[in-house]
Design a protein around this motif. Structure first.
Motif, short mmCIF file in Angstrom:
data_model
loop_
_atom_site.label_atom_id
_atom_site.label_comp_id
_atom_site.label_asym_id
_atom_site.label_seq_id
_atom_site.Cartn_x
_atom_site.Cartn_y
_atom_site.Cartn_z
N SER A 231 -1.92 19.76 2.41
CA SER A 231 -2.86 18.70 2.04
C SER A 231 -2.65 18.18 0.63
CB SER A 231 -4.30 19.22 2.18
OG SER A 231 -4.51 20.37 1.35
N SER A 232 -1.63 18.65 -0.09
CA SER A 232 -1.44 18.28 -1.49
C SER A 232 -1.25 16.78 -1.68
CB SER A 232 -0.24 19.04 -2.08
OG SER A 232 0.95 18.79 -1.33
N ALA A 233 -0.68 16.11 -0.68
CA ALA A 233 -0.50 14.66 -0.79
C ALA A 233 -1.83 13.95 -1.00
CB ALA A 233 0.20 14.12 0.45
N LEU A 234 -2.91 14.56 -0.52
CA LEU A 234 -4.22 13.92 -0.63
C LEU A 234 -4.69 13.84 -2.08
CD1 LEU A 234 -5.90 15.53 2.48
CD2 LEU A 234 -4.89 13.26 2.27
N LEU A 235 -4.25 14.79 -2.92
CA LEU A 235 -4.56 14.67 -4.34
C LEU A 235 -3.91 13.42 -4.89
CD1 LEU A 235 -5.68 15.73 -7.01
CD2 LEU A 235 -3.63 17.13 -7.25
N GLY A 236 -2.67 13.17 -4.48
CA GLY A 236 -2.00 11.94 -4.89
C GLY A 236 -2.71 10.71 -4.35
N CYS A 237 -3.30 10.81 -3.14
CA CYS A 237 -4.04 9.67 -2.58
C CYS A 237 -5.22 9.30 -3.46
CB CYS A 237 -4.52 10.01 -1.17
SG CYS A 237 -3.20 10.21 0.04
N VAL A 238 -5.93 10.32 -3.96
CA VAL A 238 -7.06 10.07 -4.85
C VAL A 238 -6.56 9.36 -6.11
CG1 VAL A 238 -8.89 11.12 -6.22
CG2 VAL A 238 -8.35 12.03 -3.95
N ILE A 239 -5.46 9.85 -6.67
CA ILE A 239 -4.89 9.25 -7.88
C ILE A 239 -4.44 7.81 -7.59
CG2 ILE A 239 -3.04 9.41 -9.58
CD1 ILE A 239 -3.06 12.46 -9.12
N GLY A 240 -3.74 7.62 -6.48
CA GLY A 240 -3.26 6.29 -6.13
C GLY A 240 -4.39 5.31 -5.89
N GLY A 241 -5.46 5.80 -5.21
CA GLY A 241 -6.61 4.93 -5.00
C GLY A 241 -7.25 4.52 -6.31
N ALA A 242 -7.31 5.47 -7.26
CA ALA A 242 -7.90 5.18 -8.57
C ALA A 242 -7.04 4.18 -9.36
CB ALA A 242 -8.08 6.46 -9.36
N ALA B 11 -5.07 1.90 -7.96
CA ALA B 11 -4.78 0.68 -7.18
C ALA B 11 -5.38 -0.56 -7.83
CB ALA B 11 -5.29 0.84 -5.76
N GLY B 12 -6.59 -0.45 -8.36
CA GLY B 12 -7.20 -1.60 -9.01
C GLY B 12 -6.41 -2.06 -10.21
N TRP B 13 -5.96 -1.10 -11.03
CA TRP B 13 -5.14 -1.44 -12.19
C TRP B 13 -3.82 -2.07 -11.75
CZ3 TRP B 13 -0.26 0.58 -13.04
CH2 TRP B 13 0.36 0.18 -14.22
N ALA B 14 -3.17 -1.45 -10.75
CA ALA B 14 -1.87 -1.96 -10.30
C ALA B 14 -2.01 -3.37 -9.73
CB ALA B 14 -1.28 -1.02 -9.24
N ALA B 15 -3.09 -3.62 -8.98
CA ALA B 15 -3.30 -4.93 -8.37
C ALA B 15 -3.42 -6.02 -9.43
CB ALA B 15 -4.54 -4.91 -7.49
N ASN B 16 -4.07 -5.69 -10.53
CA ASN B 16 -4.28 -6.69 -11.58
C ASN B 16 -3.09 -6.79 -12.54
OD1 ASN B 16 -6.82 -7.45 -10.65
ND2 ASN B 16 -7.82 -5.80 -11.76
N ALA B 17 -2.53 -5.65 -12.91
CA ALA B 17 -1.46 -5.65 -13.92
C ALA B 17 -0.11 -6.01 -13.32
CB ALA B 17 -1.38 -4.28 -14.59
N ALA C 139 -18.20 -0.36 -5.49
CA ALA C 139 -18.67 0.56 -4.45
C ALA C 139 -17.54 0.95 -3.50
CB ALA C 139 -19.81 -0.08 -3.67
N MET C 140 -16.67 -0.01 -3.15
CA MET C 140 -15.55 0.30 -2.26
C MET C 140 -14.59 1.28 -2.91
SD MET C 140 -15.30 -0.96 0.83
CE MET C 140 -13.54 -1.11 1.12
N ALA C 141 -14.33 1.11 -4.20
CA ALA C 141 -13.42 2.02 -4.90
C ALA C 141 -13.94 3.45 -4.84
CB ALA C 141 -13.23 1.58 -6.34
N ILE C 142 -15.24 3.63 -5.08
CA ILE C 142 -15.83 4.97 -5.04
C ILE C 142 -15.82 5.51 -3.61
CG2 ILE C 142 -17.91 6.32 -5.49
CD1 ILE C 142 -18.63 4.27 -7.64
N ALA C 143 -16.10 4.64 -2.63
CA ALA C 143 -16.12 5.08 -1.24
C ALA C 143 -14.74 5.57 -0.80
CB ALA C 143 -16.58 3.94 -0.33
N VAL C 144 -13.69 4.86 -1.22
CA VAL C 144 -12.33 5.29 -0.88
C VAL C 144 -12.02 6.64 -1.52
CG1 VAL C 144 -9.88 4.75 -1.21
CG2 VAL C 144 -11.45 2.96 -0.47
N ALA C 145 -12.41 6.82 -2.78
CA ALA C 145 -12.18 8.10 -3.46
C ALA C 145 -12.91 9.23 -2.76
CB ALA C 145 -12.61 8.00 -4.92
N VAL C 146 -14.16 8.99 -2.37
CA VAL C 146 -14.94 10.01 -1.65
C VAL C 146 -14.27 10.37 -0.34
CG1 VAL C 146 -17.11 10.39 -0.39
CG2 VAL C 146 -17.17 9.50 -2.73
N GLN C 147 -13.75 9.35 0.34
CA GLN C 147 -13.09 9.61 1.62
C GLN C 147 -11.86 10.47 1.47
OE1 GLN C 147 -11.22 6.64 4.90
NE2 GLN C 147 -13.37 6.26 4.39
N TRP C 148 -11.03 10.18 0.45
CA TRP C 148 -9.84 11.00 0.24
C TRP C 148 -10.19 12.42 -0.19
CZ3 TRP C 148 -5.76 9.78 2.58
CH2 TRP C 148 -5.31 8.47 2.69
#
Length: 481
Positions: free
Chosen positions: A74-85, A87-93, A407-416
Motif C-alpha cells: 500500500s506504500s504507493a498510496l502515501l505517494g497518492c496523498v502527496i500527489g493529490g496535495a 496537484a493544485g500547485w502543478a495545475a497552476n504552475a 472541499a474537493m481537495a480535502i475529500a480526495v486526501a481523505v479518500q486516499w
C-alpha cells in the motif's frame, strides 16, 4: 433558479457529437485515468513475490511481517496523498498538460524502478525493499496528480454542451486500466510456473505500466494546454485558438467570456456554508474506501489463493473481477441520471453488505468454491454500479461552487488516506493466525459488510438527492442546514 424554455422548441433535442479534436484530446487525457487504474491494481499480481523476495527472508514475527508486507503493497498510496496535495500547485504552475506530463514521467520511472529496484542502488534481495518502496511512492505521486489533473483537463478542454459525456470517459478509463492489468498479469503468469512468477514474472508485471505511460507522455507532447489555464496566464490568443479547434468559432467567444467570468470569482471560506456539508462530503468520501473495495482489488489473487486456487487460476479469476467492474460501471453511467444518486448508493451498499457477509461466512465455514467466487463478483458489481462512480458525481455536485475547490481537495486526501488504512490493515487482519484459527480468513469481510451497512444508513440519513437540480440550487440548499 428557473430555466426559460421556448415553447416552440421540440421536447427533446439531440446534442451534436463532440468535435473530433475535443474527443481526441479527451481520450488522450483519459490515459491518465487508465494509468491511475493500471498502476493501482498492478501490484495485485506481485503480492506473493513481495512476500517471497522482500519479507520472508527477514524472519520477522508474524505481526511485524504482515505489517511490513501491508505497508509495502500500500506504500504507493502515501505517494497518492502527496500527489493529490501537489496537484493544485502543478495545475497552476505547470499547466494541466504540464502536470499530466510530470505524472506520465513519474509513472515510467516508478514502473521500471520498482521492477528492477537493484539496478541503481546496488541493494540485492531483501535489502532492495527500500528502493522498491521508494519507487512505488513515486508512482503514487503520479497517481495522485493524474487522479485530479486528467478529469480537470477534460472538463476544461471539452465544449460545454458535451462536458459531462467526455468527463465520464475518465471513470471508464480507470476501470479499464484495472481490468487491463489483470489480463496482463494473467498473461505474464502463464509464461511460467509459480516459481518463475516469484523470481522473474513479477518484474514484467510492474514494468508493463511503462508502456501506456510512454504513450501518455508522447500524446501530451502534441496536445495544447487547457483554455482556462492559458487565460490565467494572460495568453488569450492561444486560448481562443484552442477553443476554435475544440468548440468552433461561434462557441469559442462565449466560452472565453465564461472563462473570464469564472476567473473573476473568488473562493469562499471552507465553512462559509456551515460545517455540515463539508463533514458529510468527507464522510461520504471515506466510506467509499472503508467498504473495502481496494483490499479486494489489491489482494484479489491472494484472496482466491486462500480459497484454494492455484496462482494461474487465481489470476484468471481476478480477470473476472475486473470484467465485472467494467460492465457494472457502464450500468452506473447509464442509470445515474435516470434513477438518481441516492437510490444507487443505498442499493449498492446493501448489495455489498450482503455479499461481504456471505463471503465471510463461507470462509468461516470452509465452504469455498463457486459460491465464494459469486459472492466476490456480486460485491464488485455492487460497488461498480454505485459507490465507485456515483460518489465522484456527488462530490462534484454537492459542494457549493465557492468552496468546491478546497472541499474537493480535502475529500480526495481523505479518500486516499482511508484507502491506505484499509489496504495496509487488510494484510494484518487477514494474516493474523489467531483470527485465521477462529474465522479462517472471514473476519475482514465481516468488517467490510458492517462498513457497507453503515454506509447505507449514512446515505439514507444525510445525503440529499441532487439529480435534476442546478448546482446553484444544491449550494443554496446548504445555507439553511
Amino acid at each position: 433558479m428557473s430555466l426559460q424554455v421556448n415553447e416552440a422548441a421540440p421536447a427533446k433535442v439531440a446534442l451534436p457529437a463532440p468535435p473530433a479534436t475535443a474527443t481526441a484530446l479527451a481520450l488522450a487525457a483519459t490515459l491518465g485515468g487508465f494509468l491511475f487504474g493500471y498502476d493501482t491494481a498492478v501490484i495485485s499480481g506481485a503480492v506473493a513475490a513481495i512476500d517471497a523476495n522482500f519479507i520472508d527472508p527477514r524472519g520477522l514475527p508474524e505481526t511485524a511481517a504482515d505489517s511490513l508486507a501491508g505497508w509495502t503493497v500500500s506504500s504507493a498510496l502515501l505517494g497518492c496523498v502527496i500527489g493529490g496535495a501537489l496537484a493544485g500547485w502543478a495545475a497552476n504552475a505547470m499547466g494541466r498538460r504540464g502536470g499530466m506530463m510530470l505524472a506520465a514521467t513519474l509513472f515510467i520511472v516508478s514502473s521500471l524502478g520498482s521492477a528492477f529496484p537493484e539496478a541503481i542502488w546496488g541493494a540485492t534481495g531483501a535489502g532492495a525493499l527500500g528502493p522498491f518502496v521508494g519507487y512505488r511512492i513515486l508512482g503514487g505521486v503520479g497517481i495522485g496528480l493524474a487522479s485530479m489533473l486528467s478529469p480537470l483537463y477534460i472538463a476544461e478542454i471539452a465544449p460545454p454542451s458535451q462536458r459531462g459525456r467526455l468527463v465520464s470517459y475518465n471513470q471508464m478509463a480507470i476501470v479499464l486500466g484495472i481490468v487491463g492489468v489483470y489480463f496482463v498479469n494473467w498473461g505474464i503468469a502463464a509464461l511460467g510456473d509459480d516459481t518463475w512468477v516469484l523470481t522473474t514474472g513479477w518484474r514484467y508485471m510492474l514494468a508493463s505500466a511503462a508502456i501506456p505511460a510512454l504513450a501518455f507522455l508522447l500524446l501530451l507532447i502534441r496536445a495544447p494546454d487547457s483554455p482556462r489555464w492559458l487565460v490565467m496566464k494572460g495568453r488569450h490568443a492561444e486560448a481562443r485558438a484552442v477553443l476554435n479547434r475544440v468548440a468552433g468559432p461561434e462557441e469559442a467567444e462565449l466560452v472565453l467570456a465564461e472563462i473570464r467570468d469564472s476567473l473573476s470569482e473568488h473562493s469562499g471560506k471552507l465553512f462559509s456554508f456551515g460545517m455540515g456539508v463539508v463533514a458529510i462530503g468527507l464522510t461520504l468520501s471515506a466510506f467509499q474506501q472503508l467498504v473495502g473495495i481496494n483490499a479486494v482489488l489489491y489482494y484479489a489473487p491472494e484472496i482466491f489463493r486462500n480459497m484454494g486456487a492455484s496462482s494461474d487460476s487465481a489470476l484468471l479469476q481476478t480477470v473476472l473481477v475486473g470484467s465485472v467492474n467494467v460492465v457494472f460501471t457502464l450500468v452506473a453511467i447509464f442509470t445515474v441520471d435516470r434513477f438518481g444518486r441516492k437510490p444507487l448508493l443505498i442499493a449498492g451498499a446493501l448489495v455489498m453488505a450482503t455479499a461481504m457477509a456471505a463471503l465471510g461466512t463461507l470462509f468461516h465455514l470452509h465452504a469455498l468454491g463457486v459460491g465464494a467466487l459469486v459472492a466476490m463478483l456480486v460485491y464488485v458489481a455492487g460497488f461498480a454500479m454505485s459507490w465507485g462512480p456515483v460518489v465522484w458525481v456527488l462530490l462534484s455536485e454537492m459542494f457549493p461552487n465557492p468552496i468546491k475547490g478546497k472541499a474537493m481537495a480535502i475529500a480526495v486526501a481523505v479518500q486516499w488516506l482511508a484507502n491506505l488504512v484499509v489496504s495496509w490493515s487488510f494484510k494484518v487482519i487477514d494474516g493474523d493466525s489467531v483470527l485465521i484459527a477462529a474465522f479462517n480468513h472471514g473476519f475482514a469481510y465481516w468488517l467490510y459488510a458492517a462498513a457497507s451497512l453503515l454506509a447505507a444508513l449514512f446515505v439514507i440519513r444525510f445525503i440529499p438527492e441532487t439529480k435534476g437540480k442546478t448546482l446553484e440550487a444544491i449550494g443554496a440548499s446548504w445555507r439553511g442546514k
